[in-house]
Each structure stands twice: as C-alpha cells, then as structure tokens.
Design a protein around this motif. Structure first.
Motif, PDB file in Angstrom:
ATOM      1  N   MET A 178     -12.662  23.849   4.924  1.00 50.65           N
ATOM      2  CA  MET A 178     -12.748  23.517   3.506  1.00 50.65           C
ATOM      3  C   MET A 178     -11.519  22.739   3.064  1.00 50.65           C
ATOM      4  O   MET A 178     -10.505  22.727   3.765  1.00 50.65           O
ATOM      5  N   PRO A 179     -11.570  22.099   1.897  1.00 50.55           N
ATOM      6  CA  PRO A 179     -10.355  21.495   1.352  1.00 50.55           C
ATOM      7  C   PRO A 179      -9.267  22.559   1.201  1.00 50.55           C
ATOM      8  O   PRO A 179      -9.531  23.659   0.698  1.00 50.55           O
ATOM      9  N   PRO A 180      -8.042  22.275   1.642  1.00 48.85           N
ATOM     10  CA  PRO A 180      -6.995  23.309   1.659  1.00 48.85           C
ATOM     11  C   PRO A 180      -6.651  23.865   0.288  1.00 48.85           C
ATOM     12  O   PRO A 180      -6.367  25.057   0.150  1.00 48.85           O
ATOM     13  N   HIS A 181      -6.668  23.016  -0.760  1.00 49.59           N
ATOM     14  CA  HIS A 181      -6.317  23.499  -2.090  1.00 49.59           C
ATOM     15  C   HIS A 181      -7.393  24.426  -2.645  1.00 49.59           C
ATOM     16  O   HIS A 181      -7.108  25.232  -3.538  1.00 49.59           O
ATOM     17  N   LEU A 182      -8.613  24.340  -2.117  1.00 47.42           N
ATOM     18  CA  LEU A 182      -9.661  25.274  -2.515  1.00 47.42           C
ATOM     19  C   LEU A 182      -9.617  26.532  -1.650  1.00 47.42           C
ATOM     20  O   LEU A 182      -9.881  27.632  -2.138  1.00 47.42           O
ATOM     21  N   LEU A 183      -9.267  26.371  -0.386  1.00 44.58           N
ATOM     22  CA  LEU A 183      -9.050  27.542   0.469  1.00 44.58           C
ATOM     23  C   LEU A 183      -7.964  28.446  -0.095  1.00 44.58           C
ATOM     24  O   LEU A 183      -8.044  29.665  -0.013  1.00 44.58           O
ATOM     25  N   ALA A 184      -6.953  27.823  -0.679  1.00 48.18           N
ATOM     26  CA  ALA A 184      -5.826  28.590  -1.225  1.00 48.18           C
ATOM     27  C   ALA A 184      -6.255  29.515  -2.359  1.00 48.18           C
ATOM     28  O   ALA A 184      -5.550  30.477  -2.681  1.00 48.18           O
ATOM     29  N   LYS A 185      -7.412  29.241  -2.954  1.00 47.65           N
ATOM     30  CA  LYS A 185      -7.891  30.062  -4.068  1.00 47.65           C
ATOM     31  C   LYS A 185      -8.720  31.257  -3.609  1.00 47.65           C
ATOM     32  O   LYS A 185      -9.058  32.126  -4.423  1.00 47.65           O
ATOM     33  N   LEU A 186      -9.072  31.299  -2.314  1.00 50.36           N
ATOM     34  CA  LEU A 186      -9.894  32.395  -1.813  1.00 50.36           C
ATOM     35  C   LEU A 186      -9.041  33.620  -1.495  1.00 50.36           C
ATOM     36  O   LEU A 186      -7.981  33.489  -0.876  1.00 50.36           O
ATOM     37  N   PRO A 187      -9.487  34.811  -1.848  1.00 51.51           N
ATOM     38  CA  PRO A 187      -8.796  36.030  -1.405  1.00 51.51           C
ATOM     39  C   PRO A 187      -8.865  36.131   0.123  1.00 51.51           C
ATOM     40  O   PRO A 187      -9.914  35.852   0.722  1.00 51.51           O
ATOM     41  N   ALA A 208       2.432  33.413   4.873  1.00 52.43           N
ATOM     42  CA  ALA A 208       2.766  32.116   5.469  1.00 52.43           C
ATOM     43  C   ALA A 208       1.560  31.179   5.432  1.00 52.43           C
ATOM     44  O   ALA A 208       1.694  29.978   5.156  1.00 52.43           O
ATOM     45  N   VAL A 209       0.385  31.730   5.704  1.00 55.67           N
ATOM     46  CA  VAL A 209      -0.836  30.928   5.613  1.00 55.67           C
ATOM     47  C   VAL A 209      -1.055  30.473   4.177  1.00 55.67           C
ATOM     48  O   VAL A 209      -1.371  29.304   3.913  1.00 55.67           O
ATOM     49  N   GLN A 210      -0.876  31.386   3.244  1.00 59.98           N
ATOM     50  CA  GLN A 210      -1.083  31.039   1.843  1.00 59.98           C
ATOM     51  C   GLN A 210      -0.087  29.983   1.384  1.00 59.98           C
ATOM     52  O   GLN A 210      -0.445  29.043   0.662  1.00 59.98           O
ATOM     53  N   ALA A 211       1.152  30.098   1.828  1.00 59.87           N
ATOM     54  CA  ALA A 211       2.165  29.110   1.456  1.00 59.87           C
ATOM     55  C   ALA A 211       1.804  27.737   2.009  1.00 59.87           C
ATOM     56  O   ALA A 211       1.983  26.715   1.333  1.00 59.87           O
ATOM     57  N   GLY A 212       1.278  27.701   3.235  1.00 62.08           N
ATOM     58  CA  GLY A 212       0.876  26.430   3.817  1.00 62.08           C
ATOM     59  C   GLY A 212      -0.258  25.787   3.054  1.00 62.08           C
ATOM     60  O   GLY A 212      -0.221  24.593   2.733  1.00 62.08           O
ATOM     61  N   LEU A 213      -1.274  26.587   2.727  1.00 64.61           N
ATOM     62  CA  LEU A 213      -2.412  26.048   1.976  1.00 64.61           C
ATOM     63  C   LEU A 213      -1.987  25.575   0.600  1.00 64.61           C
ATOM     64  O   LEU A 213      -2.414  24.515   0.131  1.00 64.61           O
ATOM     65  N   ALA A 214      -1.141  26.351  -0.066  1.00 64.03           N
ATOM     66  CA  ALA A 214      -0.725  26.019  -1.425  1.00 64.03           C
ATOM     67  C   ALA A 214       0.201  24.814  -1.475  1.00 64.03           C
ATOM     68  O   ALA A 214       0.379  24.203  -2.542  1.00 64.03           O
ATOM     69  N   SER A 215       0.793  24.453  -0.331  1.00 68.60           N
ATOM     70  CA  SER A 215       1.739  23.320  -0.314  1.00 68.60           C
ATOM     71  C   SER A 215       1.021  21.975  -0.321  1.00 68.60           C
ATOM     72  O   SER A 215       1.642  20.933  -0.503  1.00 68.60           O
ATOM     73  N   ILE A 216      -0.284  21.983  -0.135  1.00 67.07           N
ATOM     74  CA  ILE A 216      -1.066  20.750  -0.060  1.00 67.07           C
ATOM     75  C   ILE A 216      -1.777  20.529  -1.387  1.00 67.07           C
ATOM     76  O   ILE A 216      -2.437  21.431  -1.897  1.00 67.07           O
ATOM     77  N   THR A 217      -1.630  19.358  -1.943  1.00 72.01           N
ATOM     78  CA  THR A 217      -2.269  19.048  -3.224  1.00 72.01           C
ATOM     79  C   THR A 217      -3.262  17.896  -3.051  1.00 72.01           C
ATOM     80  O   THR A 217      -3.095  17.051  -2.175  1.00 72.01           O
ATOM     81  N   PRO A 218      -4.300  17.859  -3.889  1.00 70.66           N
ATOM     82  CA  PRO A 218      -5.321  16.819  -3.752  1.00 70.66           C
ATOM     83  C   PRO A 218      -4.888  15.490  -4.355  1.00 70.66           C
ATOM     84  O   PRO A 218      -4.120  15.445  -5.308  1.00 70.66           O
ATOM     85  N   ALA A 219      -5.400  14.405  -3.791  1.00 71.80           N
ATOM     86  CA  ALA A 219      -5.183  13.054  -4.319  1.00 71.80           C
ATOM     87  C   ALA A 219      -6.479  12.540  -4.921  1.00 71.80           C
ATOM     88  O   ALA A 219      -7.571  13.021  -4.602  1.00 71.80           O
ATOM     89  N   SER A 220      -6.356  11.562  -5.792  1.00 71.68           N
ATOM     90  CA  SER A 220      -7.507  11.052  -6.544  1.00 71.68           C
ATOM     91  C   SER A 220      -7.912   9.656  -6.086  1.00 71.68           C
ATOM     92  O   SER A 220      -7.068   8.827  -5.758  1.00 71.68           O
ATOM     93  N   ALA A 221      -9.209   9.421  -6.105  1.00 76.92           N
ATOM     94  CA  ALA A 221      -9.764   8.086  -5.871  1.00 76.92           C
ATOM     95  C   ALA A 221     -11.140   8.030  -6.522  1.00 76.92           C
ATOM     96  O   ALA A 221     -11.839   9.037  -6.604  1.00 76.92           O
TER      97      ALA A 221
END
Length: 540
Positions: free
Chosen positions: A349-358, A364-377
């Motif tokens: 899944m997109p990492p920024h959405l994975l970060a929202k799942l319990p 450490a996994v949560q920190a990695g997922l939360a460190s990635i932000t989405p870009a727009s196009a």
C-alpha cells in the motif's frame, strides 16, 4: 578475472588487444563487459531468480499462504512471482480495480475524488488517457513483463522537434509559441558561437591543448551551425531552425525561418531549461507504451495471478504479527468486518496510508512509514473531434513545454491520422496540481482550455468534445502521485526496518526503490520482497 590476468603478467589492455585481433569487435566488447569495462544487459539489471515449486522438493516444506495489501503493480507482481512456486496468495484491494496508480480512463470509466467530485469518461471508442504512468524506457524491467505476459507495445514519442515551447513570463505572446527545434537551434548556436570565440581568444589555453582546441572548434561549428573562424564563428541561423515554407519541388527550395533573434533574447526566453530532459536516463528516447493503454499491464498481471485471488473493495484496517503468522483485519465490499490469516504479509500500500493502520510491528516500522510523505501531480485528458494538431500544426506526438501552470501538454502517441484524439491538456505537480485538484472537473477543463488556447489557437476550444481529469493527491486509497523520501533515498536509515524487515511482514512499492514513481521501481521492490520471503519460507 582482472587480478588473475595481471598476476599472470598479461594486462587487461594486452588481453583485449589479443581478443580483438582474434575475435573482432563484438567479442572484444563482450570481454570488456566481463572485465567490468563496458555495460552489459545482465550487469545492468539486478539479478532475480523467480521462486519455483521445485525449490521446496529438497526441503520437505511446502509453499506458504501470503496476504498482499494493495493490488497495484507491486502487489500484483508479488503475487505473480510467488504464484510460480505455488504460494497461496490473496490480494486485498480497496478499490474496484487493480493497478493502483496505473490507471487508464476510457469510455465509461468512473472516478470520485475526496471532495465528492464524480466523473464518467465520455471518450469515443478507442480513445483513452493514461492518468498515471504513461511511458516506459527501453531499459526498464517493465518491458520484460510486457513480453512475458504478451502485452504488445508501441513507441511513445517523448520528445518532438516540432512540438512547442511557450514561456509567457519571458515575453512570448498568445499565438506565438516557438518550435522546440527552433529554440534548440538558436540556443545551441549562440552557445557554440560564444564558446568558439572564447576558445579562439585563448580563454581555454590552460585547459586544452592546441590540438584539443581545434577539435572543439570543429565540433562547435557543426553542433551549433556556426560560421568558420574566417567568418568570426558567428551564428546566423540555419535550416535546423525550421522553415516558414517547406522545401518542395524544383524551383521551391523552401524558406528558412527568419528573423534570427539576438543572443540576449534567446537566453532571456528561458527555452534552454527544457533541453536536458531528452538526455535524462529515464526519459531518453526510445520510450514505449502498451498498445491500448497502460492498464494493459495490471490487467495482464491480474489474469496471470487469477482474478479469484484478488478481493476488490476490501480495505485493510489493521495488521497483527502473531509470531507464527500474520492476521490482517479488513472491511469487505459490503462494509462487513473481516479478517484473514496467513504465514506472511506483503504490504504494498502507499506508505503514508499504511502509517495510519493499527499494527504491532514496532515503533521503528512506524517511524519509517511516517517519514514518507505523498507528492502531488494532476492530469487532464482533452478529447477532440479532429486531430487538428496533426493537420494544422504538423505535430505527431511529443510534449509542448510551457511556464503556464499547465506545465506539460502531451500530444497522443497513438491513433495517428484517426478521426479523434485525446491530448493531455496539463500534467503538473506540487502546488499547481493541488490547485487544479481542488477545482471541480468543469473548472479544470475551463482553465486548461483557456490557457492552451494561447498556444494553439481557437481549435483548442472549438474542437473539444469531452474531458476527464485526475488529481492524485485527492484520490481515495492512493492520495498521492509518488513519494517524498527522507534524504531522497530508500536507503535512508529510518527506512531500514522497511527495506530489511525481520518479521513476517514485508514491504514493497516504488517508494522502496531508486525509481520512485516508475513501475520499474515497484517491480524491483516487489522482487526484493519476494526473494526475502521465499528465502525465509525455505528455512522455516
């Protein structure tokens, strides 16, 4: 091999000379590749050995059960490759189709964004727009899957000498764009003139020998179409700029474009900023596209995986690693709460959405997922009743560049000489993309047509039949076009728990590659996850 050669008193140069004499240039090039002195196809592509059912024969083990979160390219490739070894794969995909950001709109395609704007594409039969990925470089592994899965391809015209450049902030006026070939010829011409004059005056005496300077001047005369030394190396234009009247039969030599602008106005126009694009490693021609739309790739993968293994409309709501396996909670297409258990999970899944799942995968996994932000196009497809850009402007494929917030305008690379065609009326990013995304579809069309008309004239409006627009930042279950990685690298320290997971949950996606935003990156990341999973399964 190199050490062995030199230890035996036979240098690489001597070895290659001998090989070249006895075997010819082809044999010598192959030998250079073996020595690491020339690129080879096998060296360029990361090694991958697909899992096989026979791998389990000597271990006494059997293929495991795997749940895959996300039916995009990474998820589909994971299931496809694992399926070769008999793994029991289930894909949970929250949308009504597979492919993720690989999305092609054609007649009947429906889309609703996060603001509630709903669209149904009204394109004519055979017309489409690739809302996400739209081109494939010839070195990308994606083409290998097209071959393997029987997806036919055709050339995508990524650069076109007769497309336009329109920089309004630099003084260009409506109805007066410049052809790419003209802008390029003038820029190269004046750069050549200036460099030739500087060289001739001794400015490079410390850097180049006299012989090198002569070679440079010879190159510049040809590259920039400038005069010889006797003529002062002046740039006065050439046929490279194009013609106002094309060369014809006897008595019609053609009329070269005039006047030639002065050096200051050429540099002030800002056209030179676009020329590096065609040299970029991931953009250089030849480029390709699947015949009939980019979504032919996920469609073929879905068929190969087996549509019955893909649960559409199923949104993951939680991940729990149990020690002996993984349990994924999800909501099915009817809105009911469900759960699936498996030996392993590949989260694609997109990492920024994975970060929202319990989950219980650790901080450490949560920190990695939360460190990635989405870009727009964002993109808009403008369907026209005629292919006026071919008949009136003599443009077949390629991209018009502009400093308007449209950014890029694409001419279709399929359906040449057909009755209709779909242009990409804008392909923009970041704040421009978000601004368009917050408009209604009707507002997006109105602005795109109004600005595009400045470049192409009235037919940009009068021939319009329909449109379909897409802003990835505001599409449910995706909410981004690509990703902003910490340190711009998948090897950033904070991402290590995602790249090399120790547990039964593995991660895959273009965001875990150096080719983010490309299917190539998603595929290679999926292969890495598949290899790691298979290796563990063989030992468990």
């Amino acid at each position: 091999m190199t050490q062995q050669l030199e230890a035996g008193g036979f240098s690489r140069r001597g070895f290659l000379r001998a090989v070249g004499v006895s075997g010819g240039a082809g044999t010598m090039f192959a030998a250079m590749g073996a020595l690491g002195l020339a690129p080879t196809a096998t060296a360029a592509m990361p090694a991958f050995s697909a899992p096989s059912a026979s791998d389990f024969h000597l271990t006494g083990r059997k293929a495991a059960k795997v749940v895959i979160l996300g039916g995009g390219v990474a998820g589909l490739v994971s299931a496809y490759e694992l399926g070769k070894a008999g793994y029991d794969c289930t894909i949970l995909e929250p949308r009504s189709r597979t492919g993720g950001r690989n999305f092609t709109a054609r007649a009947g395609t429906e889309q609703t964004d996060l603001f509630g704007n709903s669209q149904t594409a009204r394109f004519a039969e055979g017309q489409y727009m690739n809302c996400g990925p739209a081109r494939l470089a010839q070195w990308m592994v994606t083409l290998d899957y097209c071959r393997e899965l029987g997806v036919p391809i055709e050339v995508f015209t990524n650069t076109n000498a007769d497309a336009y450049i329109y920089n309004e902030s630099s003084g260009m006026t409506p109805g007066n764009p410049v052809r790419y070939r003209t802008a390029k010829a003038d820029t190269y011409g004046y750069v050549s003139e200036l460099l030739a004059k500087a060289t001739d005056k001794g400015a490079l005496d410390q850097q180049l020998t006299a012989a090198d300077q002569e070679r440079l001047l010879a190159f510049l005369e040809d590259w920039g179409s400038i005069g010889a030394k006797a003529d002062g190396f002046g740039y006065t234009g050439s046929s490279n700029r194009g013609f106002s009247t094309y060369p014809g039969a006897a008595g019609t030599p053609g009329t070269e474009l005039a006047p030639v602008p002065d050096v200051s106005s050429v540099f002030a126009s800002g056209v030179g900023r676009y020329f590096s694009f065609e040299f970029e490693f991931d953009q250089a021609m030849l480029m390709f596209q699947p015949v009939g739309g980019m979504d032919q790739i996920p469609k073929a993968l879905t068929r190969a995986v087996g549509a019955q293994k893909v649960k559409l409309g199923c949104q993951a709501t939680g991940i729990t690693e149990t020690g002996s396996g993984v349990e994924v909670a999800y909501t099915d297409a009817a809105g009911r709460s469900r759960a699936v258990t498996a030996d392993y999970c590949i989260a694609a899944m997109p990492p920024h959405l994975l970060a929202k799942l319990p989950h219980n995968l650790g901080s450490a996994v949560q920190a990695g997922l939360a460190s990635i932000t989405p870009a727009s196009a964002s993109k808009i497809g403008l369907e026209y009743r005629s292919r006026w850009w071919e008949t009136d402007h003599r443009i077949y494929g390629g991209i018009t560049e502009t400093d308007l917030d449209l950014t890029h305008i694409w001419h279709p690379s399929y359906g040449f000489h057909g009755e209709r065609g779909v242009m990409i009326g804008y392909y923009n990013y970041d704040t421009d993309a978000d601004r368009y995304g917050r408009m209604t579809p009707a507002q997006r069309e109105a602005r795109a047509v109004s600005l595009g008309e400045r470049i192409y004239g009235s037919k940009y409006r009068t021939e319009l039949a329909s449109s379909f627009s897409q802003s990835w930042r505001f599409i449910p279950h995706l909410e981004g076009a690509w990703h902003n990685l910490p340190d711009n690298s998948p090897d950033a320290a904070v991402l290590k728990p995602l790249v090399e997971p120790a547990g039964r949950v593995l991660f895959a996606g273009d965001w875990l590659s150096y080719m983010d935003a490309w299917q190539h990156g998603a595929i290679l990341s999926a292969r890495k996850a598949v290899t790691a999973l298979h290796s563990r399964a063989l030992k468990s």
